[in-house]
Every structure is written in C-alpha cells, then in structure tokens.
Write an enzyme that holds these catalytic residues in place. Structure first.
Site, PDB file in Angstrom:
ATOM      1  NE  ARG A 270     -61.934   8.303 -16.953  1.00 34.24           N
ATOM      2  CZ  ARG A 270     -62.265   8.277 -18.384  1.00 34.24           C
ATOM      3  NH1 ARG A 270     -61.651   8.375 -19.131  1.00 34.24           N
ATOM      4  NH2 ARG A 270     -63.908   7.082 -18.371  1.00 34.24           N
TER       5      ARG A 270
ATOM      6  N   GLY B  15     -50.254  -2.638 -21.063  1.00 33.18           N
ATOM      7  CA  GLY B  15     -51.774  -1.405 -21.483  1.00 33.18           C
ATOM      8  C   GLY B  15     -51.863  -0.420 -22.520  1.00 33.18           C
TER       9      GLY B  15
ATOM     10  CG  HIS C  52     -69.456   4.719 -18.069  1.00 36.31           C
ATOM     11  ND1 HIS C  52     -70.886   4.582 -18.933  1.00 36.31           N
ATOM     12  CD2 HIS C  52     -68.484   4.992 -19.456  1.00 36.31           C
ATOM     13  CE1 HIS C  52     -70.430   5.202 -19.838  1.00 36.31           C
ATOM     14  NE2 HIS C  52     -69.062   5.323 -20.134  1.00 36.31           N
TER      15      HIS C  52
ATOM     16  CB  ALA D  51     -50.339   3.959 -18.958  1.00 35.98           C
TER      17      ALA D  51
ATOM     18  CD  GLU E 131     -58.267   2.880 -14.487  1.00 38.51           C
ATOM     19  OE1 GLU E 131     -59.499   3.186 -13.739  1.00 38.51           O
ATOM     20  OE2 GLU E 131     -58.004   2.474 -15.167  1.00 38.51           O
TER      21      GLU E 131
ATOM     22  CB  SER F 190     -57.990   7.375 -19.482  1.00 39.38           C
ATOM     23  OG  SER F 190     -59.187   7.362 -20.223  1.00 39.38           O
TER      24      SER F 190
ATOM     25  CB  ALA G 250     -60.489   2.095 -24.568  1.00 41.41           C
ATOM     26  CD  GLN G 251     -67.981   0.370 -25.480  1.00 49.22           C
ATOM     27  OE1 GLN G 251     -68.873   1.152 -25.325  1.00 49.22           O
ATOM     28  NE2 GLN G 251     -68.481  -1.005 -25.866  1.00 49.22           N
ATOM     29  N   GLY G 252     -64.530   5.154 -25.839  1.00 48.99           N
ATOM     30  CA  GLY G 252     -64.525   6.379 -26.024  1.00 48.99           C
ATOM     31  C   GLY G 252     -63.133   6.439 -26.979  1.00 48.99           C
ATOM     32  N   GLY G 253     -62.831   7.628 -27.199  1.00 49.43           N
ATOM     33  CA  GLY G 253     -61.390   7.642 -28.053  1.00 49.43           C
ATOM     34  C   GLY G 253     -60.565   8.521 -27.047  1.00 49.43           C
TER      35      GLY G 253
END
Length: 504
Positions: A367, A14, A231, A16, A356, A372, A46-49
């Site tokens: 969080r 991923g 979530h 990381a 993570e 992340s 990951a849909q967030g940013g």
C-alpha cells in the site's frame, strides 16, 4: 431495535462503514458496531492523512503512477487511476460535512509528503490527528442522519444465505449474549484489518480479520491474503498495541539510526522515504543483528506539528524533543481481503465489502501511504450507488440465528506464531510449521482467528517469490510474472455442517 428486512446492513464503525452508511442515504441502513460509535475503530488511530492530487504541480495520473509503483506489479492500473481521480471529490465531500482540515495562511489545504509519493499531496487534520478528526466528523453526521439506525455493542457472527446461496442477512450478538438474525436487502462488510493477529501490531487488538472469516464461511473468494504491510516505525516501548511514529515524521526530516549511530538508510534509494516494505526490512535486519534502532525526530516544533506522536511519547515516558524514539516494524495494514469488483461486490451475491477488509486491486503487494482512507471513501460512494441502483429480490422476514462461534482459546499462541513465522521475513520451513499448527487449532476450535491466520500462512507458503510486503528469504527475487492469489474456505480445510448459514 427497529430493523426492517428492506434495510441495508453495514458492519463496521470506521471510515469505511460510516461513509458507506452516509452515502446510502436516503435508503434505510442498519449500522452494526461492536463498540460505542466512534470508539475502537482503526480509523481513529490513523496518524497519516488522505492522499489527493490537489497541488498545482500534481495530477491524479501522477498519484496513480506512484500507487502502481508501490504496488509492486499487483496494483490494478484502472483501479489506481479511478481512485486517484476520485480523491479530490472525496476531500470536497468531507469538507462539505464539516471536516476541519489543516490549511495554509491563504486558506488553501496544507499538503504533506510521505514515503513513495512524488509530490506533496497528503491532506491532514490537526497535524497527525487526521483519522481521529475524520472519524469524529463522520460520527456526528451518522448520528444526525434520520435513515441510519445504529446498533452499538453488537458483533456480526455469521452471514445468512438463502437457498440460492445469496447473502440474505446477518446474525449478530450483543454484549449480553442475545443473538438476532437480521434479514437485509444487502450486506456491506467494513470490518477493518487483521493486525491484531500479530504480537507486534499498531492496530486495535480487535482487528483480527473477523469480516474475512464471515465472508469465507459464506463462500466468498479472498485474494492476496499473504500481503501484510509492516509499518517500519512502531514505537518499541512495551505497549500492546504499539503506538505509531507516523511516516510523516520522516517526510519532515526525521532520520533512522542504529545503536552505533549509523544512518543505515542513507545509501538506500529513497532513504527514510523508501517504500514501507524496504524500510521495514532494513530495520528488521538491524534488529536481527542485535542493533537497537531509533527514529531521531528532534525537530523544531514537534509538539505543534505532531501533537499525537508527542502525546504518545510522553505517555510512554519519552520526550521526543530531547531523545530519539526506539522503533521496530509491526503489523499495520492488510493489502489482501475479500475480492471485490469495481462496485465493491464480493463473489457471493448480496455481499459488498469496503475498506481494509476488501481487496479492490488498489494496493497490490504494498500500500502507498495515505491511500487507505481514500480507498474507503471512494468505494463507499460507489458501493452506495451500486446498491441503490440494483434490482434486489425481496428479503425473507424470518431467519434462523446460528449459535455463535467460541472466542479463540489460543489467541496468545497465534499472535506469537504469526510474529515469529509469518512476519517481515518468511521462509518455507517457518511457514509450513505455522500452517500446520494453525490448521490444528482451526480443526480443534473452529474459531475465526486461527482460520484467518491459516489463510495468510498458506497463501504466503504458496507464493514462492518476494514481492512488496511479502518477503521470502528462500525466494528473495520477484517472479517474472506478477499474479494474484485466491483463497476459498473449501481449499483450506473441509467445510463442516456448522458453516451452513441458510434462511430457515
């Protein structure tokens, strides 16, 4: 395979793992990934940013304050300030290696808003496709880096330690059952989270805390294992894992309703953009009361602004432009992990952890959204700098590879039990029953899934308060003093001879 004992071994494909491998250049790196590079990593989902204080009305200290507020008393102030301060540089680095972030008409980075952020500071790529785009960019860079050797289709099975207890390498197994012992000057675990331990999860099903088990069996300290973030808006469409309706939808105006048409978040501070634990418990309470909960995202241009969500809806027979999305909480992110210091060092010499799988002190008990990927990028750089500057002993060239541990025969039972008794709302009775059964499975099988699940349940049982992502119905108030919890394998059950992983 062209592995050298002087290589750094990085485990995980991923953000990381890939970012750490790239930051280590020109040091030679062996990157171990279970699937073809770029596949099956939670980053790609990951849909967030990525949160970064880049706007004219924003500053890193504002970002740090929001992080500490969300962390419910357990986020470390110096870590929050340091990571928030590193965010603009992390974005610059991603841009430099070719990440095509979304931009405004004037060429500036477009910034979005997510829950518990006081400013618009979320950097996106391809709308809700940030994780996928970043993963693709990092994958191309890793493929092009001459000092990174990628071992695809291999899984780490054990950390190997020398006579002094220092991590000296890793044992890995490929799809055909071949086992290799790889000596290394340093090992970095970037193995992701543990949402796959739950029946309701947004994570890849392979995310079962394998890195935590590796570290614990080598003697490393785990911290805050009880803090699992659920979530609030996983799509309740019968899929496993559950598709995610990104928080950014609520940042752009989507609203939650129950079957009676009541907007039940309307009177809650922050409303739909309250911290995730607050929203998750509110939805959980509605469902426990027999109510179906939906997210009304019938906003203008959802297909253009959130193409990933729209595609997931269509794949599951929904048209989000015409009908609301059924949602429920699902295991999403683990705030706890391997306890590490500011350089990403674990409590066992020779071992680092990133992403993570690590507990850096950034997230605390809950969080903050889009922190992340940022945390992984920041610590990838600091870990690489630490390893490059470390005076490490010469590595042995011959290691004994232990027999691999068997896969769990009780996976379905563990997932159902974790959902039912170690989920959004917990109590002593359920946690005691869960810990008892998980202990029985762990003693009978010795598998990693039951070991990690047991660590969560026991830590949750010991924390007799409610804080962040950990809610105890029998102890609904927070304790006066916020304290971290720590878990060691020896505290959970007697270590047996099979836990010895020494250099031959």
């Amino acid at each position: 395979m062209n592995h050298s004992p002087q290589n750094v071994v990085v485990v995980g494909g991923g953000v990381a793992g890939l970012a750490t491998a790239l930051r280590l250049a020109p040091l030679p790196v062996t990157l171990i990934v279970a699937a073809p590079l770029g596949n099956e990593a939670a980053t790609g989902w990951a849909q967030g940013g990525i949160a970064a204080a880049l706007g004219p009305d924003d500053r890193p200290d504002f970002h740090a304050i929001d992080t500490l507020t969300a962390g419910a008393g357990l986020a470390e102030p110096h870590v929050a300030r340091r990571v928030a301060g590193a965010a603009p540089g992390a974005i610059d680095w991603l841009v430099a290696i070719g990440t095509p972030f979304d931009r405004n008409a004037n060429g500036s980075l477009a910034l979005g808003l997510e829950a518990a952020h006081s400013r618009r500071r979320i950097v996106h790529a391809d709308g809700d496709g940030t994780g996928r785009v970043v993963l693709e960019t990092l994958t191309r860079a890793v493929r092009a880096c001459p000092t990174i050797q990628v071992m695809e289709g291999w899984r780490a099975g054990a950390l190997l330690t020398d006579a002094q207890g220092r991590v000296a390498g890793i044992a890995a197994r490929d799809r055909d059952g071949r086992v290799a012992a790889l000596p290394a000057r340093a090992v970095v675990l970037a193995t992701g989270g543990l949402g796959g331990l739950y029946a309701s999860t947004t994570n890849p099903l392979g995310a079962v805390g394998s890195g935590l088990a590796l570290a614990a069996r080598a003697g490393a300290v785990l911290r805050d294992m009880e803090f699992v973030q659920f979530h609030p808006t996983a799509m309740a469409v019968g899929a496993d894992p559950m598709p995610l309706a990104t928080e950014a939808l609520r940042g752009e105006g989507a609203r939650l309703f129950n079957a009676r048409g009541e907007r039940f978040m309307a009177e809650v501070p922050g409303q739909e953009l309250a911290p995730r634990d607050v929203v998750a418990r509110a939805i959980f309470a509605q469902i426990a009361d027999g109510q179906r909960v939906v997210l009304d995202a019938r906003m203008k241009d959802i297909e253009r602004r959130f193409p990933g969500v729209a595609a997931l809806c269509r794949a599951n027979g929904l048209d989000p432009a015409r009908e609301p999305i059924p949602v429920r909480p699902a295991a999403h992110y683990h705030m706890g992990g391997i306890r590490v210091d500011d350089a990403g060092r674990a409590s066992v010499s020779g071992l680092w952890a990133c992403g993570e799988v690590a507990s850096t002190g950034l997230h605390g008990a809950n969080r903050l959204a889009s922190n992340s990927l940022l945390e992984a990028l920041a610590y990838a750089r600091w870990i690489a700098e630490d390893i490059a500057g470390a005076q490490l002993p010469a590595m042995a060239t011959a290691l004994a590879a232990p027999a691999p541990r068997p896969p769990s025969s009780a996976r379905a039972e563990i997932r159902a039990l974790m959902d039912r008794q170690v989920g959004v709302v917990r109590d002593a009775q359920g946690l005691e029953a869960a810990a008892g059964r998980l202990g029985e499975i762990a003693d009978a099988t010795g598998d990693d899934l039951s070991l990690v699940a047991l660590a969560i349940a026991e830590a949750a049982l010991r924390r007799e308060e409610s804080r962040g992502g950990h809610f105890r119905a029998d102890h609904p108030a927070p304790a006066a003093l916020a304290t971290h919890s720590e878990t060691r394998l020896a505290d959970m059950r007697p270590a047996d001879a099979s836990d010895e992983r020494q250099v031959a």
